[in-house]
Scaffold this motif. Structure first.
Motif, short mmCIF file in Angstrom:
data_model
loop_
_atom_site.label_atom_id
_atom_site.label_comp_id
_atom_site.label_asym_id
_atom_site.label_seq_id
_atom_site.Cartn_x
_atom_site.Cartn_y
_atom_site.Cartn_z
N MET A 146 0.82 -1.16 0.11
CA MET A 146 0.02 -0.05 -0.04
C MET A 146 0.86 1.22 0.00
N ARG A 147 2.05 1.12 0.88
CA ARG A 147 2.86 2.43 0.96
C ARG A 147 3.25 2.95 -0.37
N GLU A 148 3.88 1.93 -1.23
CA GLU A 148 4.13 2.16 -2.52
C GLU A 148 3.21 2.85 -3.28
N GLN A 149 2.12 2.34 -3.29
CA GLN A 149 1.07 3.04 -4.23
C GLN A 149 0.50 4.39 -3.65
N LEU A 150 0.56 4.59 -2.26
CA LEU A 150 0.34 6.14 -1.79
C LEU A 150 1.43 7.13 -2.31
N ILE A 151 2.75 6.42 -2.43
CA ILE A 151 3.89 7.35 -2.51
C ILE A 151 3.64 7.74 -4.03
N LYS A 152 3.48 6.71 -4.98
CA LYS A 152 3.11 7.29 -6.25
C LYS A 152 2.02 7.99 -6.49
N ALA A 153 0.97 7.93 -5.99
CA ALA A 153 -0.20 8.74 -5.91
C ALA A 153 0.26 10.46 -5.42
N MET A 154 0.88 10.29 -4.38
CA MET A 154 1.50 11.67 -3.90
C MET A 154 2.25 12.30 -5.05
N GLN A 155 3.47 11.55 -5.49
CA GLN A 155 4.26 12.00 -6.51
C GLN A 155 3.65 12.56 -7.63
N ARG A 156 2.47 11.89 -8.29
CA ARG A 156 1.82 12.33 -9.42
C ARG A 156 0.74 13.34 -9.15
N ASN A 157 0.58 13.80 -7.81
CA ASN A 157 -0.69 14.53 -7.45
C ASN A 157 -2.06 14.04 -8.05
N GLN A 158 -2.21 12.60 -7.97
CA GLN A 158 -3.33 11.90 -8.25
C GLN A 158 -4.24 11.53 -7.27
N LEU A 159 -5.54 11.64 -7.51
CA LEU A 159 -6.62 11.39 -6.68
C LEU A 159 -6.47 9.71 -6.64
N VAL A 160 -6.87 9.27 -5.67
CA VAL A 160 -7.10 7.75 -5.34
C VAL A 160 -8.38 7.54 -4.44
N ASP A 161 -8.92 6.36 -4.65
CA ASP A 161 -10.08 5.90 -3.95
C ASP A 161 -9.40 4.72 -2.99
N ILE A 162 -9.76 4.90 -1.63
CA ILE A 162 -9.13 4.02 -0.77
C ILE A 162 -10.42 3.36 -0.23
N MET A 163 -10.01 2.02 0.43
CA MET A 163 -10.93 1.40 1.29
C MET A 163 -10.40 1.46 2.74
N TYR A 164 -10.99 1.95 3.58
CA TYR A 164 -10.25 2.25 5.00
C TYR A 164 -10.95 1.80 6.10
N ILE A 165 -10.36 0.90 6.88
CA ILE A 165 -11.11 0.63 8.23
C ILE A 165 -10.76 1.60 9.37
N ALA A 166 -11.97 2.25 9.69
CA ALA A 166 -12.03 3.47 10.79
C ALA A 166 -11.68 2.85 12.22
N LYS A 167 -11.44 3.80 12.86
CA LYS A 167 -11.13 3.27 14.27
C LYS A 167 -12.28 2.58 15.02
N ASN A 168 -13.42 2.84 14.63
CA ASN A 168 -14.55 2.02 15.17
C ASN A 168 -14.77 0.75 14.55
N GLY A 169 -14.15 0.26 13.49
CA GLY A 169 -14.16 -0.90 12.88
C GLY A 169 -15.03 -0.88 11.38
N SER A 170 -15.46 0.26 11.22
CA SER A 170 -16.36 0.39 10.11
C SER A 170 -15.45 0.57 8.89
N VAL A 171 -15.76 0.09 7.61
CA VAL A 171 -15.11 0.11 6.47
C VAL A 171 -15.79 1.24 5.71
N THR A 172 -14.97 2.28 5.19
CA THR A 172 -15.34 3.19 4.45
C THR A 172 -14.52 3.47 3.22
#
Length: 73
Positions: free
Chosen positions: A1-27
């Motif tokens: 994941m880290r590499e994909q995030l670094i690439k997105a940052m370098q390219r100033n590109q929007l990304v969609d992420i699936m993320y587990i929040a602190k309360n356990g819900s997936v957003t």
């Protein structure tokens, strides 16, 4: 994941992420990565319309957003 995030940052590109929040819900969030520090990253979240911090290990998936140019006929 880290590499994909670094690439997105370098390219100033929007990304969609699936993320587990602190309360356990997936957003699903559309973000623009601003900086990566240690085990977390800061991004502008278009869902919340604000800067947010995310923990890299809680990211389940990263998908680049490709915008299609609309053609005027």
């Amino acid at each position: 994941m880290r590499e994909q995030l670094i690439k997105a940052m370098q390219r100033n590109q929007l990304v969609d992420i699936m993320y587990i929040a602190k309360n356990g819900s997936v957003t699903k969030r559309r973000v623009r990565v601003i900086k990566i520090v240690g085990d977390s990253f800061q991004a502008f979240c278009f869902t919340r319309q604000a800067k947010r911090s995310f923990i890299i290990r809680n990211v389940l998936a990263v998908t680049p957003v490709f915008r299609k140019e609309r053609e005027v006929v």
